[in-house]
Design a protein around this motif. Structure first.
Motif, short mmCIF file in Angstrom:
data_model
loop_
_atom_site.label_atom_id
_atom_site.label_comp_id
_atom_site.label_asym_id
_atom_site.label_seq_id
_atom_site.Cartn_x
_atom_site.Cartn_y
_atom_site.Cartn_z
N ILE A 1 72.59 57.82 132.84
CA ILE A 1 73.09 59.30 133.26
C ILE A 1 74.48 58.93 133.87
O ILE A 1 74.35 58.43 134.95
CB ILE A 1 72.14 59.84 134.09
N PHE A 2 75.35 59.62 133.64
CA PHE A 2 76.72 59.64 134.12
C PHE A 2 76.76 60.15 135.68
O PHE A 2 76.18 60.97 135.95
CB PHE A 2 77.81 60.40 133.55
N ILE A 3 77.22 59.36 136.55
CA ILE A 3 77.24 59.78 137.93
C ILE A 3 78.57 60.05 138.31
O ILE A 3 78.97 61.31 138.79
CB ILE A 3 76.65 58.64 138.97
N GLY A 4 79.53 59.03 138.21
CA GLY A 4 81.02 59.42 138.41
C GLY A 4 81.91 58.31 138.16
O GLY A 4 81.55 57.30 137.66
N ARG A 5 83.11 58.40 138.67
CA ARG A 5 84.22 57.35 138.76
C ARG A 5 84.47 56.70 140.08
O ARG A 5 84.85 57.75 140.92
CB ARG A 5 85.24 57.83 137.94
N ILE A 6 84.86 55.47 140.01
CA ILE A 6 85.28 54.87 141.47
C ILE A 6 86.89 55.29 141.26
O ILE A 6 87.50 55.15 140.54
CB ILE A 6 85.28 53.35 141.28
N VAL A 7 87.18 55.94 142.66
CA VAL A 7 88.52 56.42 143.01
C VAL A 7 89.16 55.71 144.21
O VAL A 7 90.38 55.39 144.15
CB VAL A 7 88.47 57.98 143.09
N SER A 8 88.29 55.18 144.89
CA SER A 8 88.80 54.04 146.06
C SER A 8 87.68 53.05 146.43
O SER A 8 86.55 53.28 146.39
CB SER A 8 89.42 55.16 147.15
N LEU A 9 88.18 52.01 147.09
CA LEU A 9 87.23 51.00 147.77
C LEU A 9 87.34 51.17 149.21
O LEU A 9 88.70 51.08 149.74
CB LEU A 9 87.68 49.87 147.22
N LYS A 10 86.23 51.41 149.79
CA LYS A 10 86.37 51.27 151.42
C LYS A 10 86.85 49.87 151.82
O LYS A 10 86.53 48.75 151.25
CB LYS A 10 85.03 51.80 152.06
N GLU A 11 87.30 49.70 153.24
CA GLU A 11 87.58 48.44 153.68
C GLU A 11 86.46 47.78 153.98
O GLU A 11 85.48 48.24 154.50
CB GLU A 11 88.44 48.89 155.04
N GLN A 12 86.39 46.47 153.41
CA GLN A 12 85.29 45.65 153.68
C GLN A 12 85.02 44.97 155.03
O GLN A 12 86.23 44.49 155.41
CB GLN A 12 85.48 44.57 152.45
N ASP A 13 83.80 45.02 155.43
CA ASP A 13 83.49 44.43 156.57
C ASP A 13 83.28 43.03 156.19
O ASP A 13 82.44 42.46 155.57
CB ASP A 13 82.43 44.86 157.47
N GLN A 14 84.11 42.05 156.89
CA GLN A 14 84.12 40.52 156.43
C GLN A 14 82.75 39.90 156.93
O GLN A 14 82.27 39.13 156.46
CB GLN A 14 85.11 39.93 157.20
N ALA A 15 81.94 40.73 157.92
CA ALA A 15 80.75 40.20 158.71
C ALA A 15 79.55 40.55 157.42
O ALA A 15 78.76 40.12 157.51
CB ALA A 15 80.39 40.65 159.88
#
Length: 255
Positions: A217-231
């Motif tokens: 079932i289609f949910i959506g599309r990726i529009v941006s990536l959140k800043e990744q926590d290195q920890a």
């Protein structure tokens, strides 16, 4: 037998008239000048009457224009109402067609209902008397919008994906990257994705399948990536849906 005095008078009057006409024709009596004066006097009186009656004529014309304008305004309002009703029916028919075309899952029963836009929270005009249950899936034009979280007799409250903070939907991208779709009250998030996995912008995200929610079932599309926590060993993306619950005329509910 003959009334000679009367005949004589008629004859004399006729001769006098002919004589007068003859003198006027010869220009000896000046009747032409008199007639010209009369014509000039009539023309001046006509102009004066026009000046006097012109305001009344303008008032009458303005009144007629006002009546026509009021009639046009009434017809315009009537046409606007009819056009609005026609557009609403057209949108509803289009929404129903999209639902039928985009539903690629096989279910025992599904309901097509109308969102209640006057409520601050997402509500549907279906209740417990429609055999619905908490957890039923809500779709809009084939897009997963949320689930039923509360049922009344005649209304059902919807938990949209963006408000799904304590539970989630198991999902994957079209390239096979798996994660959990949840919300933070503002955005729809694709979370719990391994940090080494590759996420691409505009990539489609669909359901994997779990209890109560079918696969693909289609949910959506990726529009941006959140800043990744290195920890952390995971990453999070923000999804955008093609439809908005509050802008839909009809939605589909699958028990």
């Amino acid at each position: 037998m003959f009334n000679y005095p009367k005949i004589t008078r008629y004859f004399f009057a006729t001769v006098v008239l002919l004589f007068v006409f003859l003198l006027d024709f010869l220009g000896l009596l000046g009747l032409s000048t008199w007639r010209s004066g009369v014509i000039d006097w009539q023309a001046k009186n006509y102009q004066a009457m026009q000046v006097l009656t012109q305001p009344l004529a303008q008032v009458r014309q303005m009144w007629q224009l006002r009546e026509k304008l009021e009639d046009l305004e009434y017809r315009y309002r009537e046409a606007s109402v009819q056009l609005t009703e026609l557009e609403a029916l057209r949108e509803e028919n289009q929404a129903l067609r999209n639902l039928l075309e985009n539903t690629n899952q096989v279910h025992q029963k599904s309901f097509i209902t109308r969102p209640i836009s006057s409520f601050a929270k997402p509500v549907l005009s279906l209740g417990s008397d429609s055999d619905l249950q908490v957890g039923s899936v809500v779709l809009g034009e084939g897009n997963l919008l949320g689930i039923i979280e509360e049922l009344g007799k005649q209304q059902a409250r919807v938990l949209l994906l963006k408000d799904m903070q304590t539970q989630g939907v198991v999902a994957k991208t079209e390239s096979g990257v798996k994660g959990i779709v949840k919300g933070d009250g503002k955005d729809i998030l694709f979370t719990e994705v391994l940090s080494e996995a590759e996420l691409n912008l505009r990539e489609r995200v669909v359901t994997i399948g779990q209890e109560g929610i079918g696969p693909d079932i289609f949910i959506g599309r990726i529009v941006s990536l959140k800043e990744q926590d290195q920890a952390k060993s995971t990453q999070t993306a923000i999804l955008q849906q093609d439809v908005n619950f509050y802008e839909l005329s009809l939605v589909e509910v699958q028990p």
